[in-house]
Motif scaffolding. Structure first.
Motif, mmCIF file in Angstrom:
data_model
loop_
_atom_site.group_PDB
_atom_site.id
_atom_site.type_symbol
_atom_site.label_atom_id
_atom_site.label_comp_id
_atom_site.label_asym_id
_atom_site.label_seq_id
_atom_site.Cartn_x
_atom_site.Cartn_y
_atom_site.Cartn_z
ATOM 1 N N CYS A 83 0.832 -1.207 0.000
ATOM 2 C CA CYS A 83 0.000 0.000 0.000
ATOM 3 C C CYS A 83 0.865 1.256 0.000
ATOM 4 O O CYS A 83 0.567 2.226 -0.715
ATOM 5 C CB CYS A 83 -0.921 0.003 1.216
ATOM 6 N N GLY A 84 1.931 1.254 0.790
ATOM 7 C CA GLY A 84 2.815 2.416 0.811
ATOM 8 C C GLY A 84 3.473 2.651 -0.529
ATOM 9 O O GLY A 84 3.530 3.788 -1.024
ATOM 10 N N ALA A 85 3.960 1.577 -1.144
ATOM 11 C CA ALA A 85 4.605 1.698 -2.451
ATOM 12 C C ALA A 85 3.601 2.137 -3.516
ATOM 13 O O ALA A 85 3.880 3.039 -4.321
ATOM 14 C CB ALA A 85 5.238 0.366 -2.846
ATOM 15 N N GLY A 86 2.421 1.511 -3.530
ATOM 16 C CA GLY A 86 1.436 1.809 -4.564
ATOM 17 C C GLY A 86 0.853 3.203 -4.445
ATOM 18 O O GLY A 86 0.735 3.926 -5.448
ATOM 19 N N LEU A 87 0.485 3.617 -3.241
ATOM 20 C CA LEU A 87 -0.085 4.946 -3.063
ATOM 21 C C LEU A 87 0.955 6.035 -3.326
ATOM 22 O O LEU A 87 0.636 7.083 -3.905
ATOM 23 C CB LEU A 87 -0.664 5.084 -1.650
ATOM 24 N N GLY A 88 2.189 5.792 -2.906
ATOM 25 C CA GLY A 88 3.251 6.756 -3.210
ATOM 26 C C GLY A 88 3.461 6.884 -4.705
ATOM 27 O O GLY A 88 3.625 7.999 -5.234
ATOM 28 N N LEU A 89 3.441 5.767 -5.397
ATOM 29 C CA LEU A 89 3.618 5.767 -6.850
ATOM 30 C C LEU A 89 2.478 6.513 -7.544
ATOM 31 O O LEU A 89 2.706 7.294 -8.477
ATOM 32 C CB LEU A 89 3.690 4.323 -7.341
ATOM 33 N N CYS A 90 1.252 6.288 -7.079
ATOM 34 C CA CYS A 90 0.115 7.010 -7.662
ATOM 35 C C CYS A 90 0.233 8.512 -7.408
ATOM 36 O O CYS A 90 -0.153 9.326 -8.256
ATOM 37 C CB CYS A 90 -1.193 6.477 -7.074
ATOM 38 N N GLY A 91 0.777 8.878 -6.255
ATOM 39 C CA GLY A 91 0.994 10.290 -5.978
ATOM 40 C C GLY A 91 1.979 10.917 -6.945
ATOM 41 O O GLY A 91 1.801 12.063 -7.381
ATOM 42 N N VAL A 92 3.032 10.189 -7.300
ATOM 43 C CA VAL A 92 4.000 10.679 -8.287
ATOM 44 C C VAL A 92 3.306 10.990 -9.604
ATOM 45 O O VAL A 92 3.524 12.055 -10.217
ATOM 46 C CB VAL A 92 5.123 9.643 -8.498
ATOM 47 N N VAL A 93 2.466 10.071 -10.062
ATOM 48 C CA VAL A 93 1.778 10.249 -11.343
ATOM 49 C C VAL A 93 0.843 11.450 -11.288
ATOM 50 O O VAL A 93 0.835 12.294 -12.203
ATOM 51 C CB VAL A 93 0.995 8.973 -11.708
ATOM 52 N N MET A 94 0.049 11.557 -10.228
ATOM 53 C CA MET A 94 -0.920 12.642 -10.139
ATOM 54 C C MET A 94 -0.236 14.006 -10.076
ATOM 55 O O MET A 94 -0.688 14.966 -10.706
ATOM 56 C CB MET A 94 -1.822 12.443 -8.923
ATOM 57 N N GLN A 95 0.844 14.111 -9.334
ATOM 58 C CA GLN A 95 1.535 15.391 -9.228
ATOM 59 C C GLN A 95 2.163 15.805 -10.552
ATOM 60 O O GLN A 95 2.233 16.994 -10.870
ATOM 61 C CB GLN A 95 2.585 15.320 -8.119
ATOM 62 N N ALA A 96 2.599 14.825 -11.347
ATOM 63 C CA ALA A 96 3.174 15.146 -12.650
ATOM 64 C C ALA A 96 2.083 15.510 -13.658
ATOM 65 O O ALA A 96 2.202 16.509 -14.376
ATOM 66 C CB ALA A 96 3.984 13.964 -13.167
ATOM 67 N N LEU A 97 1.014 14.721 -13.712
ATOM 68 C CA LEU A 97 -0.039 14.970 -14.693
ATOM 69 C C LEU A 97 -0.768 16.286 -14.442
ATOM 70 O O LEU A 97 -1.130 17.001 -15.375
ATOM 71 C CB LEU A 97 -1.051 13.826 -14.687
#
Length: 348
Positions: A83-97
């Motif tokens: 969950c930590g890895a996945g949610l952090g990764l989704c945060g990276v995508v959202m902040q870039a997009l």
């Protein structure tokens, strides 16, 4: 082929140290987390139990210790890491997009929609017993995401339209959740639902581990392959289009991927906030802004962060566990403030 500049070599070395050191720290942290709890289990016991189940040894261990480690604590720690890895990764995508440093995976309304779906199943019995709490949360998350996309498309205001639609969707589904709980839930149902809404890793089993790990692994591969695309989006739609990227199509695909990952993780563990907001900033601070470095760093840091927050949450008020979402907020807010202060100091 030109040789890498000292700055590039330094960035690669720093990334290797962060990711490699973080991976080692993660393995040690999971092992140590196995020893924490009302029942004492030593690191030697943990090692023996894991080796036995992997078929690498046949060492006699206590049945109670074996059940505690293999059936309870290890699945919980592994789901926390995923969950930590996945949610952090989704945060990276959202902040870039969205080109917004305050964006996180829940800005698409996924978390509030999942909460509504879970509440409808738990309180109103929606699905007539065919839907469990997790399935209801997953369906609710997808419905909320679809609504947010429709609102954003109707607004036709680019990334700002997505953010505004996400805010509207989040508040709408939060209101529906509160209405159902207030009007129809008794005290026992309210307590159980609220505990899940705050994020809970209680009762994790190996099927949850497999689901979370597969989703995060697939998402990591796909998002990792899009690292250069995310770099382009971070500079704006015009730059991305000038590089031959079909902006609308790629953004939609990455939104869908992020929403599916977030919906799955939220359906497993509930709404766990601040991970997708804080960890990408921490990774950028350590390895720089390039997504080829930020993505693996965020995965490792997110997993490490969640393992320790979960360990602290289940032991701080033992035998009553603290919802892990409360723990991430208590830790995440001060860390985020510290990152903002350090970022401002670095710029001045």
């Amino acid at each position: 082929m030109t040789a890498a500049t000292p700055h590039v070599r330094s960035g690669r070395l720093r990334t290797a140290l962060v990711v490699g050191g973080g991976a080692v720290a993660l393995l040690v942290s999971v092992a140590v987390a196995m020893t924490l709890g009302p029942t004492d289990v030593s690191l030697v016991n943990v090692r023996d139990i894991v080796l036995n189940h992997l078929g690498l040894a046949d060492i006699p261990v206590r049945a109670a210790a074996n059940a505690i480690v293999w059936e309870d604590r290890l699945p919980r720690a592994l789901v926390a890491a995923a969950c930590g890895a996945g949610l952090g990764l989704c945060g990276v995508v959202m902040q870039a997009l969205l080109r917004n440093p305050l964006a996180d995976p829940f800005i698409l309304g996924v978390s509030s929609g999942a909460s509504t779906g879970a509440v409808l199943v738990a309180v109103l019995g929606l699905g007539a017993g065919t839907l469990g709490l997790s399935a209801g949360a997953f369906v609710g998350a997808l419905v909320a995401f679809a609504l947010v996309l429709l609102l954003a498309r109707a607004a036709s205001a680019g990334t700002s339209g997505v953010i505004l639609a996400g805010v509207a969707g989040t508040h709408f589904f939060s209101a529906v959740t509160s209405l159902v709980v207030f009007a129809f839930a008794d005290s026992d149902a309210t307590r159980g639902v609220m505990f899940w809404l705050l994020g809970s890793l209680e009762g994790m089993r190996w099927n949850h581990v497999v689901l979370a790990a597969v989703v995060v692994a697939l998402g990591s591969v796909l998002i990792g392959a899009s690292a250069q695309t995310l770099d382009a989006f971070a500079f704006g739609d015009d730059v991305a289009a000038s590089l031959g990227i079909h902006v609308g199509r790629v953004r939609l695909l990455l939104f869908v991927l992020t929403a599916l990952m977030t919906a799955t993780l939220v359906s497993v563990a509930g709404a766990i906030g601040f991970v997708g907001l804080v960890l990408p900033h921490a990774a950028r601070l350590l390895v720089g802004p390039r997504h080829a470095r930020v993505i693996p760093a965020t995965i490792v840091l997110g997993a490490l962060f969640m393992v320790w927050v979960d360990a602290a949450s289940r032991t701080a008020f033992a035998p009553s566990p603290l919802p892990v979402g409360v723990g991430t907020a208590l830790v995440g807010v001060p860390v985020f403030v510290a990152l903002l202060v350090r970022r401002k100091a670095a710029r001045s």
